[in-house]
Every structure is written in C-alpha cells, then in structure tokens.
Design a protein around this motif. Structure first.
Motif, PDB file in Angstrom:
ATOM      1  N   ASN A   1       2.615  -1.887  -4.603  1.00  0.00           N
ATOM      2  CA  ASN A   1       2.271  -2.692  -5.129  1.00  0.00           C
ATOM      3  C   ASN A   1       2.554  -4.586  -4.643  1.00  0.00           C
ATOM      4  O   ASN A   1       3.378  -4.429  -4.472  1.00  0.00           O
ATOM      5  N   ARG A   2       1.084  -5.411  -4.882  1.00  0.00           N
ATOM      6  CA  ARG A   2       1.404  -7.376  -4.470  1.00  0.00           C
ATOM      7  C   ARG A   2       2.336  -7.643  -5.082  1.00  0.00           C
ATOM      8  O   ARG A   2       3.579  -7.679  -5.304  1.00  0.00           O
TER       9      ARG A   2
ATOM     10  N   LYS B   1       1.017   3.509   4.993  1.00  0.00           N
ATOM     11  CA  LYS B   1       1.839   3.669   6.193  1.00  0.00           C
ATOM     12  C   LYS B   1       1.400   3.782   7.848  1.00  0.00           C
ATOM     13  O   LYS B   1       2.519   2.904   8.188  1.00  0.00           O
ATOM     14  N   VAL B   2       0.827   3.811   8.084  1.00  0.00           N
ATOM     15  CA  VAL B   2       0.485   3.810   9.525  1.00  0.00           C
ATOM     16  C   VAL B   2       0.771   2.411   9.680  1.00  0.00           C
ATOM     17  O   VAL B   2       0.674   1.908  11.175  1.00  0.00           O
TER      18      VAL B   2
ATOM     19  N   GLY C   1       0.860  -1.184  -0.196  1.00  0.00           N
ATOM     20  CA  GLY C   1      -0.078  -0.538   0.005  1.00  0.00           C
ATOM     21  C   GLY C   1       0.728   1.394  -0.116  1.00  0.00           C
ATOM     22  O   GLY C   1       1.916   1.218  -0.033  1.00  0.00           O
ATOM     23  N   SER C   2       0.103   2.431  -0.239  1.00  0.00           N
ATOM     24  CA  SER C   2       1.371   3.375  -0.842  1.00  0.00           C
ATOM     25  C   SER C   2       0.368   4.550  -0.164  1.00  0.00           C
ATOM     26  O   SER C   2       1.123   5.564   0.170  1.00  0.00           O
ATOM     27  N   GLY C   3      -0.471   4.424   0.580  1.00  0.00           N
ATOM     28  CA  GLY C   3      -1.173   5.811   0.805  1.00  0.00           C
ATOM     29  C   GLY C   3      -1.268   5.486   3.028  1.00  0.00           C
ATOM     30  O   GLY C   3      -0.265   4.967   2.901  1.00  0.00           O
TER      31      GLY C   3
ATOM     32  N   VAL D   1       9.534  -3.640   9.204  1.00  0.00           N
ATOM     33  CA  VAL D   1       9.135  -3.756   8.488  1.00  0.00           C
ATOM     34  C   VAL D   1       9.035  -2.421   6.691  1.00  0.00           C
ATOM     35  O   VAL D   1       9.167  -0.978   7.405  1.00  0.00           O
ATOM     36  N   ARG D   2       8.498  -2.213   6.001  1.00  0.00           N
ATOM     37  CA  ARG D   2       8.578  -1.677   5.496  1.00  0.00           C
ATOM     38  C   ARG D   2       6.811  -1.200   4.396  1.00  0.00           C
ATOM     39  O   ARG D   2       6.658  -2.345   4.381  1.00  0.00           O
TER      40      ARG D   2
END
Length: 360
Positions: free
Chosen positions: A76-77, A55-56, A49-51, A71-72
């Motif tokens: 996308n998949r 990130k939260v 996910g990029s939104g 964790v990074r």
C-alpha cells in the motif's frame, strides 16, 4: 637548456609545479568522473499494489529499464512512504486508472526525485493520464534544491584542510601535543562557522542546530587530526594528500549533488563509509527524516576522528623518537651571513608550503 635545468632555482620551481599539475589531473578525473554523466544504476523504486497486475507491471518496468532500476512491489501507499522516509527507495509509483501518482522524497536527493519522475512520466502518458507528483519530504523553502548541505560541506572542509597547512607549516616547531590542542580549538571555530551558516545566515537548518554543530565538529576534527598527523610524514606533500582525501574523493562521493544510484560503482562504494557522506546524510537525517539512520552516520564521523587521533599519536611518537635519535654536536662558529641565509631558507620553505596549501 641543459644549463638552465641544472639551475637550482629552476629545479625548485619545477618541483613546486608538480603538486598543482597533479591536482589538475586529479580534480578533472574525480569531478568529471562523478558528475558529468549521471545515469541511474540500480535506482531503488517501488510499485504500489499486491495483486498479480501490480507484479506484472513492476516486472515490465524492470525489464524495460534493465540495470537502471531495482523494482519492488509494496502492499500500500503507506508502506511506500515509510520506505521513502527511511531512504530505502527513491520513489514509488501508485497506479490508478484516474490519477496515477509518483511519491518522492526530494530532501534525500533532488536529482533522484527528478530521475524517478522521468522514469514514470512516460508510463502515465501511455495511459493517457497526467502524472501526479507528491513530495513527502521536501527541503525547506530557503534551500529548494536541498543542495545547500553540499555547499556547507565544502565550506567546513576548506576551513579544516586549509588550517592543516597553517598548523603544519607555521606550527611545525611546536610540540605535537600543542598542535593537537590547536586542532581541537580550530575545529571548534570551524564548526561554529558551519552552524552559523546553516542556521541564522542561510536558514538551512530550522531545527536541531546544536546537533548540526556537533556533527560539524566531528567532521572538522577528523580532518584536522588526520592532516596534523600526516604532516609529520608527508611535509609539503600533505597538501596533495588532503586534496585527494577530502576534496577529490570526498565531495564526489558525499551524495550532496548526486547520490550513489546516479553514479558509477566507485563513488557509490565510497559513499558507504567516507566522512563527507557521513556528514551530508547525517544532517539530512537530522533535518528531514526524523533521525532515521543518524547513528550510522555519526558512527562514520567518529571512526574518521578516531583514525585521525591514531595518526596524530603515531606522528607524536615518531617525532619524539627522531628528537631522541638526533646526536648533539659541538657548536662551531658560523659566520653571521651564513646563519641569516639558512634561517631565511627555512622560513621560506615553511612560507611556501603554507601559501601553496592555503591558496588551493
């Protein structure tokens, strides 16, 4: 008791007991330290996910796990799958309101994949959804846990370091050049046995069997040359040295059972350059990951072989210097029984060394 301790026979036995007792201590420390309590240490995972939400979520997972996870986020998949195939991460979590998914590559490490599932299963359960598990690089059906390569490593290692005992003890009177040629031949036989076990016998390798043989030869030859060279300096203590180098430190750091992310920092550090790790990870690259990272693993095995060749060359130079430095003496008559006793003593020493080494 004091009289008994002065007995040459008793002192001889006590001296020979030192090696197995040190092996007992070393094996206990190495195996139990490496395998008894596996815990994640900076296990690399990704959240897809990029939104801002992704990130939260990734930061929340990191804060909850602490040092257990690194964790990074990935966009996308497909990016996550590429990172799995290059073994830069051990798992990726794909959030979904309907069907959350964790993507793993169990051929890299079945234990790592299980650890990732264990981390994210409660996350999905908290959302009230079952977790879907997708394996993008599963081991072959003949090796469902992927640990067959670890046992292949053990077989090749034993064939190699046990042969060092035979070459060192029974072949001690041969020139170093002859022992070196024998090491080449023995490593060839050991590697053929390894390839047969990996291929037609247990079907671990469904392709690239010739390359598996080549890596087996590099690995075996490195051990044999190191052992043959060390024997010149260590004699009967070569057994203990070989066990430390190629069992205690080697099997435990190979990544065959637990990769370094599930071990303490000591074994994780060894994994970066030890020859057993080079073999296991290299064969994994051949069989499951489209040769990704293979050049580095082959480089590790070549470096160990070069080190073995250097040790053997140095040992040969030392042996020649010792031979030149020995002062010839005028032969004197020695009674036949004395000669027979001396010969029997020398033969017994070599025989004891060989039996002690091979038995281990």
């Amino acid at each position: 008791m004091a009289t008994g301790l002065r007995s040459p026979a008793l002192r001889h036995v006590l001296t020979h007991l030192v090696t197995p007792l040190l092996m007992c201590l070393g094996m206990g420390l190495a195996y139990m330290g490496a395998f008894v309590a596996p815990e994640p240490h900076h296990l690399p995972v990704a959240v897809v996910g990029s939104g801002p939400e992704a990130k939260v979520f990734a930061q929340t997972v990191k804060d909850t796990a602490g040092d257990a996870l690194d964790v990074r986020t990935v966009a996308n998949r497909s990016d996550a799958v590429r990172l799995l195939e290059s073994r830069d991460i051990t798992g990726a979590y794909v959030p979904s309101a309907k069907s959350p998914e964790v993507v793993v590559a169990s051929a890299a490490s079945d234990m790592d994949a299980m650890a990732v599932e264990k981390v994210f299963t409660p996350v999905a359960a908290h959302q009230g959804k079952p977790l879907k598990v997708t394996d993008v690089a599963a081991p072959v059906d003949d090796d469902p846990t992927g640990q067959g390569l670890f046992f292949l490593l053990i077989a090749i290692s034993i064939g190699s370091y046990a042969s060092v005992a035979a070459l060192g003890a029974a072949g001690a009177g041969l020139p170093m050049r002859t022992r070196a040629l024998l090491a080449v031949g023995v490593s060839g036989v050991v590697s053929v046995i390894g390839a047969a076990l990996a291929g037609p016998v247990f079907h671990l390798a469904h392709h690239d069997l010739a390359s598996v043989w080549g890596m087996s030869w590099l690995y075996s030859a490195g051990i044999l040359f190191i052992g043959v060279g060390l024997h010149t300096f260590l004699k009967r203590w070569t057994t203990l040295a070989m066990m430390v180098l190629f069992v205690m430190l080697n099997f435990t750091s190979s990544g065959g059972l637990f990769r370094p992310e599930l071990q303490n920092g000591f074994f994780g550090t060894l994994h970066a350059f030890w020859n057993g790790a080079g073999f296991v990870e290299g064969v994994r690259s051949l069989l499951y990951f489209d040769h990704d990272g293979l050049s580095g693993d082959v480089g590790t095995l070549v470096a160990w072989l070069v080190a073995g060749l250097v040790v053997t060359v140095v040992a040969g130079v030392v042996e020649r210097a010792r031979a030149r430095g020995s002062v010839p003496q005028t032969p004197t008559a020695v009674p036949a029984p004395a000669l027979e006793t001396a010969d029997r003593g020398d033969g017994r020493a070599a025989e004891e060394e060989l039996e002690e080494s091979v038995a281990v």
